[in-house]
Scaffold this motif. Structure first.
Motif, mmCIF file in Angstrom:
data_model
loop_
_atom_site.group_PDB
_atom_site.id
_atom_site.type_symbol
_atom_site.label_atom_id
_atom_site.label_comp_id
_atom_site.label_asym_id
_atom_site.label_seq_id
_atom_site.Cartn_x
_atom_site.Cartn_y
_atom_site.Cartn_z
ATOM 1 N N UNK A 80 -2.080 24.222 -6.058
ATOM 2 C CA UNK A 80 -2.727 23.279 -5.484
ATOM 3 C C UNK A 80 -4.121 23.793 -4.656
ATOM 4 N N UNK A 125 -11.358 13.913 -1.323
ATOM 5 C CA UNK A 125 -10.732 13.904 -2.544
ATOM 6 C C UNK A 125 -11.711 14.297 -3.674
ATOM 7 N N UNK A 148 0.550 18.439 -7.193
ATOM 8 C CA UNK A 148 0.902 17.713 -5.835
ATOM 9 C C UNK A 148 -0.024 17.038 -5.173
ATOM 10 N N UNK A 149 0.112 16.201 -4.450
ATOM 11 C CA UNK A 149 -0.917 15.365 -3.649
ATOM 12 C C UNK A 149 -1.734 14.528 -4.563
ATOM 13 N N UNK A 200 -12.400 11.039 3.576
ATOM 14 C CA UNK A 200 -11.673 11.649 2.575
ATOM 15 C C UNK A 200 -12.756 12.454 1.566
ATOM 16 N N UNK A 211 -7.092 7.768 -5.727
ATOM 17 C CA UNK A 211 -8.466 8.124 -5.950
ATOM 18 C C UNK A 211 -8.289 8.732 -7.460
ATOM 19 N N UNK A 212 -7.371 9.430 -7.633
ATOM 20 C CA UNK A 212 -7.164 10.297 -8.909
ATOM 21 C C UNK A 212 -6.773 9.177 -9.817
ATOM 22 N N UNK A 263 0.924 15.352 5.216
ATOM 23 C CA UNK A 263 1.939 14.131 5.299
ATOM 24 C C UNK A 263 2.965 14.292 6.411
ATOM 25 N N UNK A 310 6.903 10.201 -1.612
ATOM 26 C CA UNK A 310 5.767 9.238 -2.022
ATOM 27 C C UNK A 310 4.862 8.810 -0.774
ATOM 28 N N UNK A 311 3.775 8.626 -0.737
ATOM 29 C CA UNK A 311 2.939 8.071 0.304
ATOM 30 C C UNK A 311 3.691 6.527 0.561
ATOM 31 N N UNK A 351 -3.748 11.845 -5.295
ATOM 32 C CA UNK A 351 -4.110 10.761 -4.736
ATOM 33 C C UNK A 351 -4.526 9.528 -5.419
ATOM 34 N N UNK A 366 -6.652 1.044 3.641
ATOM 35 C CA UNK A 366 -5.794 2.323 4.578
ATOM 36 C C UNK A 366 -6.306 2.526 5.904
ATOM 37 N N UNK A 419 -4.783 9.959 7.206
ATOM 38 C CA UNK A 419 -4.964 11.331 6.397
ATOM 39 C C UNK A 419 -4.083 12.379 6.775
ATOM 40 N N UNK A 455 4.473 14.357 -2.909
ATOM 41 C CA UNK A 455 3.289 13.624 -2.134
ATOM 42 C C UNK A 455 2.651 12.784 -3.273
ATOM 43 N N UNK A 501 -0.826 9.278 -2.165
ATOM 44 C CA UNK A 501 -1.527 9.458 -1.087
ATOM 45 C C UNK A 501 -2.978 8.776 -0.929
ATOM 46 N N UNK A 502 -3.356 8.649 0.268
ATOM 47 C CA UNK A 502 -4.772 8.031 0.336
ATOM 48 C C UNK A 502 -5.147 6.652 0.342
ATOM 49 N N UNK A 503 -6.131 6.137 -0.265
ATOM 50 C CA UNK A 503 -6.463 4.695 -0.264
ATOM 51 C C UNK A 503 -5.134 3.961 -0.633
ATOM 52 N N UNK A 504 -5.250 2.610 0.203
ATOM 53 C CA UNK A 504 -4.155 1.486 -0.209
ATOM 54 C C UNK A 504 -4.229 0.738 -1.311
ATOM 55 N N UNK A 562 3.879 11.076 7.320
ATOM 56 C CA UNK A 562 4.569 9.912 6.654
ATOM 57 C C UNK A 562 5.860 9.614 6.977
ATOM 58 N N UNK A 566 -14.316 11.540 -5.010
ATOM 59 C CA UNK A 566 -14.487 10.446 -3.948
ATOM 60 C C UNK A 566 -15.871 9.755 -3.592
ATOM 61 N N UNK A 618 -2.649 -2.389 3.940
ATOM 62 C CA UNK A 618 -1.577 -3.037 3.196
ATOM 63 C C UNK A 618 -2.030 -3.107 1.743
#
Ligand code: SF4
Lengths: 462, 204
Positions: free
Chosen positions: A312, A426, B17-18, A424, B22-23, A195, B103-104, B20, A130, A226, B76, B79-82, A198, A429, A145
């Motif tokens: 959240x 997260x 929410x959100x 990131x 990675x989760x 977002x 959605x991302x 990602x 990404x 991000x 959302x 999100x995050x990594x592809x 987006x 991570x 992609x």
């Protein structure tokens, strides 16, 4: 007719065909690949007996899953070793150039490609990652992609895409001392949210970006994803041309002059209209930190965590073990990571080294420095920065993604804070239970020296 | 790719929410070189507690939600990594549909390329759906791709709730999902146009 944006110009120049009621076929100039997101695409091709259409337009590196110590030895972890062997085999078989582990051009895909002049203005570039948005710093349409799309590009050197909407973020004014490009992008995301972008491709405009170095622009474009944007772009200018000129794969002599005259036509026309536009003041930006578990949860280093009270938000603070309304100053920090495709270029290390010189790292801190590429590692030695860091007690590792995603052994232990120059924060991570605080290389260096978060706004440090 | 037309099944609520990628699938599980086995590790760090046991408070581990083929997530999603491994993990676990109010981009594309239908609904409908499932875990949900409609079984829902919602989908992607084709098939059919483009316009 309204003028065109930088994005429009590059996009329109690459449209092969438009499907009625559907997407467009976009031609891809350069395809970067790495070990983690390519094997399944190669398998798919093989099963369907499809050849790689343009192997000469594909460049491979090994970065995500590589060790950052003893790279000359066989990789201990069997699955990681297998993944790298697969990459080598696949590249051999299909005639793709690979800068594998130990090669003098090896590095994080988004560090090594610009460095080699593979990235050039006006191109379309993709990678199964990404943060491919990084390359947008050159006025390139570059985006991440998925693996199915990696397979599509292998098969056809094209992708089926719907044209994204356009967004421009303007930042004008004078940045305060000690404010780096990383702070600018963390600030933007903290204001616009994760977002806001987006469905959009984002252009960054204003004197703040015009005055930035290419390294700084890459840091900014890197984190476009991000805020949800597929990519970010900055108009190519003299800074861009000077950076590209003379690099290994850059056009030479007349071809370069011809390229530059084309690149000069790319910036957004004055009368172009964006679908969405934001204006921010450079004066409002300070050195930034994140306090939560997404990159939008950022504050200035001496600010207080907001009081919001939604679920959240509370979940994020609980994970980070921070309180609403609290400050992060004086929080003891045991891990500092300077690396990742956001901040592992030579300029990042120069800034950190300049601050660190003559100081000693705090005894509680494990400070990992991971250069983005072999070439950066070499520059660190040549410029004497390696000595500066080692004298201060930092550990200099070998290039790779490392603790940015913790696929290899570079993991932050559960419950520990890490002030990190990556992109990131997260949950998990940087390792299961690890707590990431995103920051600039300067904030990271200061944290390593002090062993805790300190207010760097008090004196001019760079 | 498997064809998708109409599906009636139960759903699992995951109102966070959100979420990602990675989760959905942590990086340490990305070392495989094929697409198999990712389903076992979907939401790994939420599904298992620190001792390595299944966490009984996590919806995917609860008896009433076993066998559900729809995941109803929060805003959302993805999100995050592809990493497409996230889509493989969700498909591998047995989901055919993910519903969210947002959605991302990359996740959405990855899902569609793997026969997983991402359905975007309004935040209001999402919360009604989530509440409906939480009250009645056996609530059947029907996804009709042809007509682009999602419906909760009426018997269980309160009169004030709207049971039906329409959803958007790119017409091209819809044809692909219904027929089980993918983009590679399509792009290869356009090879000539691509080669002409290369000859005439390629600058790099
Ligand atoms: S350094 Fe981090 S963000 Fe960059 S390519 Fe590697 S894993 Fe991705």
């Amino acid at each position: 007719m309204a003028g065109k944006t930088l994005f429009d110009k590059v996009w329109d120049a690459h449209v092969v065909d438009t499907i009625e009621n559907g997407p467009q076929i976009l031609y891809i100039d350069k395809h970067l690949i790495h070990e983690v997101t390519s094997p399944q695409a190669f398998n798919e091709l093989e099963q369907r007996e499809i050849p790689v259409a343009r192997p000469d337009q594909v460049v491979a590196t090994a970065d995500h899953n590589t060790p950052t110590q003893n790279q000359h030895l066989p990789i201990k972890d069997a699955m990681s070793r297998n993944q790298l062997e697969q990459l080598t085999k696949n590249c051999d078989k299909h005639g793709i150039t690979l800068y594998g582990l130990g090669h003098k051009y090896n590095g994080i895909v988004h560090v090594m490609a610009p460095e080699l002049g593979i990235t050039q203005p006006g191109m379309t570039m993709v990678c199964g990652d990404s943060h491919t948005s990084t390359h947008g710093a050159f006025g390139t349409i570059a985006f991440g992609i998925g693996t199915s799309q990696v397979g599509q590009v292998f098969a056809s050197q094209s992708l089926l895409l719907n044209k994204p909407k356009s967004l421009r973020v303007n930042v004008k004014g004078k940045l305060a001392p000690n404010v780096l490009p990383k702070d600018v992008i963390l600030y933007i995301i903290s204001k616009l949210g994760t977002n806001a972008g987006t469905g959009y491709f984002c252009e960054y405009a204003g004197n703040v970006f015009e005055e930035m170095s290419m390294e700084g622009r890459m840091t900014v474009c890197n984190m476009s994803i991000e805020m949800g944007a597929r990519g970010g772009m900055i108009a190519p200018d003299q800074t861009t041309f000077d950076y590209v000129e003379g690099r290994k794969f850059a056009p030479k002599d007349d071809a370069f002059a011809k390229a530059v005259s084309y690149w000069k036509t790319l910036p957004t026309d004055d009368d172009a209209v964006f679908d969405k536009e934001y204006h921010l003041n450079a004066e409002d930006i300070g050195p930034m930190l994140t306090y939560g578990t997404n990159p939008g949860m950022g504050i200035k280093i001496n600010e207080h965590i907001p009081e919001k009270g939604d679920m959240t938000f509370e979940k994020a603070l609980e994970y980070m073990n921070f309180k609403e309304g609290a400050q992060l100053l004086d929080t003891p920090i045991n891990y500092v990571f300077i690396g990742s495709c956001t901040n592992s270029r030579i300029e990042d290390f120069r800034i950190a080294a300049n601050y660190v010189k003559g100081k000693q790292k705090a005894p509680n801190v494990n400070a990992w420095l991971v250069p983005g590429s072999q070439q950066v590692a070499k520059q660190l030695e040549d410029e004497g920065l390696k000595e500066v860091f080692e004298a201060a007690g930092f550990v200099l590792r070998q290039p790779g993604c490392s603790a940015c995603l913790a696929m290899n052994d570079d993991k932050i232990p559960a419950g520990e804070y890490c002030v990190s120059t990556s992109n990131r924060n997260f949950e998990g991570r940087q390792g299961q239970g690890a707590r990431t605080i995103l920051a600039s290389p300067l904030v990271a260096a200061a944290t390593a020296i002090e062993g805790k978060i300190v207010d760097i706004t008090k004196e001019v440090l760079i | 790719m498997e064809k998708f037309t109409k599906l009636t099944t139960t759903a699992v609520p995951l109102p966070i929410e959100n979420i990602d990628t990675d989760q959905i699938i942590p990086a340490r599980f990305l070392k495989a070189t094929d697409k198999k086995g990712f389903g076992d590790n979907v939401f790994r760090d939420w599904r298992y507690n620190k001792g390595g046991d299944l966490d009984p408070s996590f919806p995917l581990n609860q008896k009433q939600y076993q066998g559900a083929q729809v995941l109803v997530a929060g805003d959302n999603f993805g999100c995050g990594s592809s990493r497409e491994h996230a889509a493989w993990a969700i498909v591998g676990y047995g989901f055919k549909v993910v519903i969210s109010s947002f959605f991302a981009d990359i996740f959405k594309g990855n899902a569609l390329n793997n026969g997983l239908l991402p359905i975007q609904v309004s935040p209001e409908y999402l919360s009604q759906l989530t509440a409906g499932i939480q009250e009645n875990p056996e609530l059947p949900i029907t996804i009709d791709l042809e007509n682009q409609v999602i419906e909760m079984a009426e018997v269980y829902t309160e009169p004030s709730r709207s049971t039906k919602a329409e959803f958007d989908l790119d017409p091209y992607k819809k044809v692909c999902m219904i027929n089980g084709y993918d983009d590679i098939d399509f792009l290869l059919s356009k090879k000539e146009a691509i080669e002409t483009f290369e000859k005439e316009r390629m600058v790099f």
